[in-house]
Design an enzyme around this catalytic site. Structure first.
Site, PDB file in Angstrom:
ATOM      1  N   ASP A 117      36.291  33.251  87.766  1.00 18.96           N
ATOM      2  CA  ASP A 117      36.353  33.340  86.543  1.00 18.96           C
ATOM      3  C   ASP A 117      36.547  34.963  85.617  1.00 18.96           C
ATOM      4  OD1 ASP A 117      37.672  31.964  83.857  1.00 18.96           O
ATOM      5  OD2 ASP A 117      35.248  32.627  83.255  1.00 18.96           O
ATOM      6  N   ASP A 119      38.254  36.062  81.721  1.00 13.44           N
ATOM      7  CA  ASP A 119      37.201  35.944  80.397  1.00 13.44           C
ATOM      8  C   ASP A 119      36.245  35.644  80.721  1.00 13.44           C
ATOM      9  OD1 ASP A 119      40.491  36.230  78.325  1.00 13.44           O
ATOM     10  OD2 ASP A 119      40.754  36.103  80.423  1.00 13.44           O
TER      11      ASP A 119
HETATM   12  P1  IMP Z   1      39.821  32.127  82.638  1.00 12.89           P
HETATM   13  O1  IMP Z   1      38.606  32.547  81.705  1.00 12.89           O
HETATM   14  O2  IMP Z   1      39.752  33.213  83.478  1.00 12.89           O
HETATM   15  O3  IMP Z   1      40.503  30.816  83.211  1.00 12.89           O
HETATM   16  O4  IMP Z   1      41.101  32.818  81.524  1.00 12.89           O
HETATM   17  C1  IMP Z   1      41.217  31.784  79.960  1.00 12.89           C
HETATM   18  C2  IMP Z   1      41.864  32.033  79.451  1.00 12.89           C
HETATM   19  O5  IMP Z   1      43.281  32.751  79.876  1.00 12.89           O
HETATM   20  C3  IMP Z   1      41.943  30.828  78.219  1.00 12.89           C
HETATM   21  O6  IMP Z   1      41.662  30.771  77.676  1.00 12.89           O
HETATM   22  C4  IMP Z   1      43.411  31.687  77.500  1.00 12.89           C
HETATM   23  O7  IMP Z   1      43.083  32.768  77.008  1.00 12.89           O
HETATM   24  C5  IMP Z   1      43.879  32.844  78.708  1.00 12.89           C
HETATM   25  N1  IMP Z   1      45.400  32.493  79.500  1.00 12.89           N
HETATM   26  C6  IMP Z   1      46.972  33.106  79.489  1.00 12.89           C
HETATM   27  N2  IMP Z   1      47.719  32.818  80.184  1.00 12.89           N
HETATM   28  C7  IMP Z   1      47.222  31.102  80.446  1.00 12.89           C
HETATM   29  C8  IMP Z   1      47.804  30.162  80.831  1.00 12.89           C
HETATM   30  O8  IMP Z   1      48.489  30.634  81.542  1.00 12.89           O
HETATM   31  N3  IMP Z   1      46.292  29.383  81.212  1.00 12.89           N
HETATM   32  C9  IMP Z   1      45.667  29.123  80.780  1.00 12.89           C
HETATM   33  N4  IMP Z   1      45.185  29.970  80.101  1.00 12.89           N
HETATM   34  C10 IMP Z   1      46.152  31.354  80.064  1.00 12.89           C
END
Ligand code: IMP
Length: 381
Positions: A117, A119
């Site tokens: 993952d 973020d």
């Molecule tokens: P992950 O934790 O890497 O899955 O990313 C999740 C975060 O990506 C979300 O909390 C958003 O802040 C950001 N994000 C940016 N674009 C999108 C999208 O198109 N769908 C969902 N999350 C997005």
């Protein structure tokens, strides 16, 4: 602690804190509980439908690799001494760490694909990864050992790989210094399962860049293709619910609509109340419960998103696409959950990493520092 919810971890803590059988007054020691759980988890690996674990946790997901939980308990105990405590049960975090330790040890001998993952797992929320980040050297070590590394992130930037390049600049710079065969083992899956990218070296600048892979080359591996009209209809419903909820909860949120996603984000510098985001994510999940197109509605910590598809499908597509990149991939059609580890920070009901458990072994981290520590250990095994 809404970020700390997991039926297995709760079961372990419950058994340690309370008699397992009230009427018989049967109380197990911390070690006995872990021993019993190890037995039950390993039974579940073999017989997922009829296992004792399923009786206690009806919605328990698949587990792919048998664990030596007791070894992890003893090792964790050497530096925490948590088993010596009589009045304070192991915390959620301690049990999570023990499960992670056991999981990475168990998968190390067969690991071929590791997915991260983004973020809060490899960089801070909304952050970027610089070349000095500890995660960069860990990722490079995995690639050089023949292991495929892919990001699997919800962030979806259709047709705009540059947006990912900006956030991953430290990794891409490091890839410039390693052999092309290893560099090619790094991929990025965006929008949960909607946008796949591979690396290439830009002939003019010599820089390593990302390139979008045509959907025809990999989307069948996901097992599903969706009509954009059906996606639009689902996203319309999601958007209407999100609008109602931000009005109800009086939040200064803004809506963002994309090709395969719709979300609410925070235009202010004050964070949203976490519990209100949970309420919204659960409400959208409920409103969309009868939709047939796979989707995921999740709490991103300071936003809520509804995406078409999910990380389980993204990882499944990678398990097929990357076989040609692994050293002994000839004659294989796909990898499975005994060879693939997904590392993420959101494994609750409103998290978008939970569904990865359908297809992969998993490790649950709570910040990028924890990821670097755990992965540094895994890469050394
Ligand atoms: P992950 O934790 O890497 O899955 O990313 C999740 C975060 O990506 C979300 O909390 C958003 O802040 C950001 N994000 C940016 N674009 C999108 C999208 O198109 N769908 C969902 N999350 C997005």
């Amino acid at each position: 602690m809404l970020k700390e919810q997991d039926p297995l971890i709760e079961l372990i803590r419950e058994w340690i804190m309370a008699p397992i059988d009230e009427s018989a007054g049967l109380q197990l020691s911390t070690l006995e509980v872990f021993h019993l759980v190890e037995e039950m988890m390993n039974e579940h690996v073999k017989n997922p439908h009829t296992s004792r674990l399923r009786k206690y946790i009806p919605k328990v997901k698949r587990m792919f690799v048998p664990l030596n939980l007791m070894d992890a308990v003893y090792d964790y105990d050497t530096f925490t001494n948590f088993t010596k405590r009589k009045r304070v049960a192991p915390t959620f975090k301690e049990v999570r760490h023990i499960l992670n330790l056991a999981s990475v040890r168990a998968i190390a001998p067969t690991l071929k694909l590791i997915t991260f993952d983004a973020d809060d797992t490899i960089y801070a929320d909304g952050g970027i990864i610089t070349e000095s980040s500890e995660m960069v050297s860990v990722i490079v070590d995995f690639l050089q050992k023949g292991i495929v590394v892919s990001l699997v992130t919800a962030a979806g930037y259709p047709g705009d790989p540059h947006r990912y390049e900006v956030r991953l600049q430290g990794i891409l710079e490091a890839l410039e210094k390693i052999p092309e065969s290893a560099q090619k083992r790094f991929l990025v899956m965006g929008g949960e399962c909607n946008y796949l990218h591979v690396t290439h070296r830009d002939p003019e600048s010599g820089r390593v860049r990302l390139r979008v892979v045509d959907g025809n080359e990999w989307k069948d591996g996901r097992g599903q293709r969706w009509d954009q009209q059906d996606c639009d209809r689902l996203l319309d419903r999601a958007e209407a619910t999100l609008k109602d909820m931000i009005e109800l909860l009086n939040m200064p949120a803004k809506i963002m609509r994309k090709e395969r996603a719709v979300g609410i984000y925070n235009p202010t510098d004050k964070r949203f109340v976490y519990e209100n985001l949970e309420e919204i994510a659960l409400t959208v999940q409920y409103e969309l419960r009868n939709e047939t197109i796979p989707h995921c509605a999740f709490n991103g910590g300071n936003d809520v998103w509804v995406d078409i598809g999910n990380k389980g499908l993204g990882i499944a597509a990678l398990q097929k696409y990357v076989v040609s990149l692994i050293p002994d991939g000839v004659n294989r059609t796909q990898l499975d959950g005994t060879e693939c580890l997904h590392v993420g920070d959101r494994f609750t009901r409103t998290g978008n990493d939970t569904v990865s458990r359908d297809v992969a072994s998993t490790a649950w981290v709570s910040n990028p520092e924890e990821t670097a520590l755990l992965m540094g250990f895994l890469v050394s095994l």
